[in-house]
Enzyme design. Structure first.
Site, PDB file in Angstrom:
ATOM      1  N   LYS A 192       0.698  -1.261   0.080  1.00 18.68           N
ATOM      2  CA  LYS A 192       0.004   0.121   0.150  1.00 18.68           C
ATOM      3  C   LYS A 192       0.709   1.402   0.075  1.00 18.68           C
ATOM      4  O   LYS A 192       0.349   2.276  -0.560  1.00 18.68           O
ATOM      5  CB  LYS A 192      -1.084  -0.149   1.237  1.00 18.68           C
ATOM      6  CG  LYS A 192      -0.245   0.182   2.516  1.00 18.68           C
ATOM      7  CD  LYS A 192      -0.524   1.418   3.116  1.00 18.68           C
ATOM      8  CE  LYS A 192       0.140   1.757   4.519  1.00 18.68           C
ATOM      9  NZ  LYS A 192       1.432   1.336   4.769  1.00 18.68           N
ATOM     10  N   THR A 249      -3.158   6.206   5.323  1.00 21.71           N
ATOM     11  CA  THR A 249      -1.637   7.014   4.533  1.00 21.71           C
ATOM     12  C   THR A 249      -2.080   8.079   3.680  1.00 21.71           C
ATOM     13  O   THR A 249      -0.975   8.972   3.677  1.00 21.71           O
ATOM     14  CB  THR A 249      -0.886   5.710   3.982  1.00 21.71           C
ATOM     15  OG1 THR A 249      -0.876   4.595   4.926  1.00 21.71           O
ATOM     16  CG2 THR A 249       0.434   6.124   3.626  1.00 21.71           C
TER      17      THR A 249
END
Lengths: 335, 335
Positions: A192, A249
């Site tokens: 990710k 994030t």
């Protein structure tokens, strides 16, 4: 639950987890390798460069003696950067083999070997797979120390081991789910960060929320495809260690990986950006490993490819986004 | 591709899509119902309350005559709020039955009937299912008019119809994928607004990125469960109309649904918030429909339940978040 726990690595996450476990009743020892960080911690019980406005509780032992730190714990927690984990493990491999529970917090894939962190731990220490748990999910240390509601997943092939870690770490504001898909949790948490760099690049180029939504979705699709090829379950990528950590994030002011991308998008050079940072952006090394894993598995990963070219082959960021948008029109789901 | 297209509804998205199709070579007619909005558009070709710094191209015809607007188009695009769609359809039902392609842009579920928009269209007009396409995904109008890279999905049970819409809408910065899961695309696009309200509430309470990541992930899991029970495919929820639109909505300064949640989190009353808004937050009505759908299907939707109680039963927002975090510890994936 009260356990003797040693945490290796006093970065922001290592410090936050130390406090979490100490407050849960554990006897916590925190080991730090970098001499100046160790001395600063010993003197002030804090490290403002890594975690501002935070002081380690007095009950936590701070040490720079690795062998002593792992001589007698029931649980060892690894909070060191992915590319450094092996070198930390090697001198204490024999001792670690006898520790019942080894918990990995690092989110990365070793360059060169392309191994996940639990694979590196098992290889170096000879520990059985049922000793190892990886804890992952959207959990910025800066927010955990403020007791903001946070959820993560504890993954292990051993359900009793995952349950132990779940009970050890959970409190009113820190909620731990269990998973038996450690392959998926480790890959999702690592890969990710490549997508986070991509969204940072788009942000740095001045693109908007629509573009970010597109990159997150298509990025999630491609890292899921890669995960499947490596034995992960798809629903793991739709969970906390995948979607959850990805969106946190990509939207967060705390993310180092998004920051690296944003600076690239604004035209700075990777070397200069990394030199100016006090903490490690795991996604840069993961972009290399992810790119190589996809080549090895023959999985199509257009966003990872473009991130790799921008980071390591000096491709223009704007051209990379343009190339992504110009691909042939097709169905949303394909293999 | 050049088509005669009529767009019903000159809200922000209706205006943005009008420009998109006009630039693609279509002959575009834009219909608006509200008299003052119609007159303003006719006079200034803009509506700053709905889409600032935007002027409709001169080639677009503006009308307030509904019957005339749908007398001869090859494509009709519905850009009206979900709860108003039926009343727009009824007087022109017979004419619409003869239009080859009907494209729905609304993201909602009709209160009371609990029907999706394509179901409402088919029911009122008698149009065959293969005439109807729903276009959905992360696409804030404010960014599309600036040509920021945007991706959406065109969903229909008819692949030729989806392909036609794909080719009609696509340009260099607006990328359209195809899907045959119109049930999933409509449910994902609608139900995600409930999760957006939930994350807004957490933002308004001062919670951080970790909490947002948790709500997005667990919210995605529960609307996916509900979608499955209603015949959708799970991968649709991991796609542009699900994850993509969800993360864009939850992180965006443009989202009305997130805004409503944020104001609730700060202690304002729903009535007051809605009265002060110039545009409709679809998620409020969708929270009601989603709550009832879940009851009907016996699907566990803890976040939707809490949003419903906060919006319609005056439950304290802080208590709602606390109740979510205090649930029994369990595995990440369950049915």
């Amino acid at each position: 639950m009260s356990k003797r726990v040693t945490i290796l690595g006093a970065g922001s996450w290592g410090m936050a987890v130390s406090r979490l476990l100490q407050r849960a009743g554990c006897r916590v020892t925190l080991w730090e390798f970098v001499p100046e960080d160790y001395r600063l911690l010993l003197r002030t019980r804090s490290n403002p460069d890594k975690l501002a406005d935070f002081r380690l509780p007095d009950e936590i032992d701070i040490t720079d003696n690795l062998e002593a730190a792992v001589s007698d714990p029931e649980v060892v927690v690894f909070a060191v950067p992915s590319q450094h984990l092996r070198s930390v493990l090697v001198p204490i491999a024999d001792q670690l083999a006898h520790v019942p529970t080894l918990v990995n917090l690092a989110k990365g894939i070793e360059n060169g070997t392309l191994k996940r962190m639990s694979e590196v731990i098992a290889e170096v220490t000879g520990a059985g797979r049922d000793q190892v748990v990886t804890l992952s999910g959207p959990s910025h240390a800066e927010e955990v120390i403020l007791d903001m509601p946070t959820t993560v997943v504890a993954a292990s092939t051993s359900e009793p081991r995952a349950t132990l870690v779940q009970e050890l770490f959970s409190d009113g504001n820190f909620r731990v789910y269990r998973s038996d898909d450690i392959v998926g949790v480790e890959l999702a948490g690592s890969l990710k960060n490549i997508v986070a760099i991509a969204t940072g690049i788009a942000d740095g180029l001045g693109m908007g929320d629509n573009t970010r939504g597109a990159l997150i979705t298509r990025g999630l699709a491609e890292i899921t495809r890669l995960g499947l090829a490596l034995g992960a379950r798809p629903d793991t990528f739709a969970g906390l260690s995948g979607v959850g950590d990805l969106v946190t994030t990509c939207a967060s002011r705390h993310s180092r990986n998004r920051f690296v991308g944003e600076q690239i998008g604004r035209g700075r050079r990777l070397d200069d950006i990394l030199k100016s940072m006090k903490m490690i952006a795991e996604g840069v090394d993961t972009a290399r490993s992810g790119y190589e894993l996809a080549l090895r598995c023959h999985v199509e990963v257009p966003i990872t490819d473009q991130v790799y070219r921008v980071l390591f082959e000096n491709k223009s960021a704007r051209q990379a986004v343009s190339d992504l948008m110009g691909r042939k029109l097709r169905e949303e789901v394909w293999q």
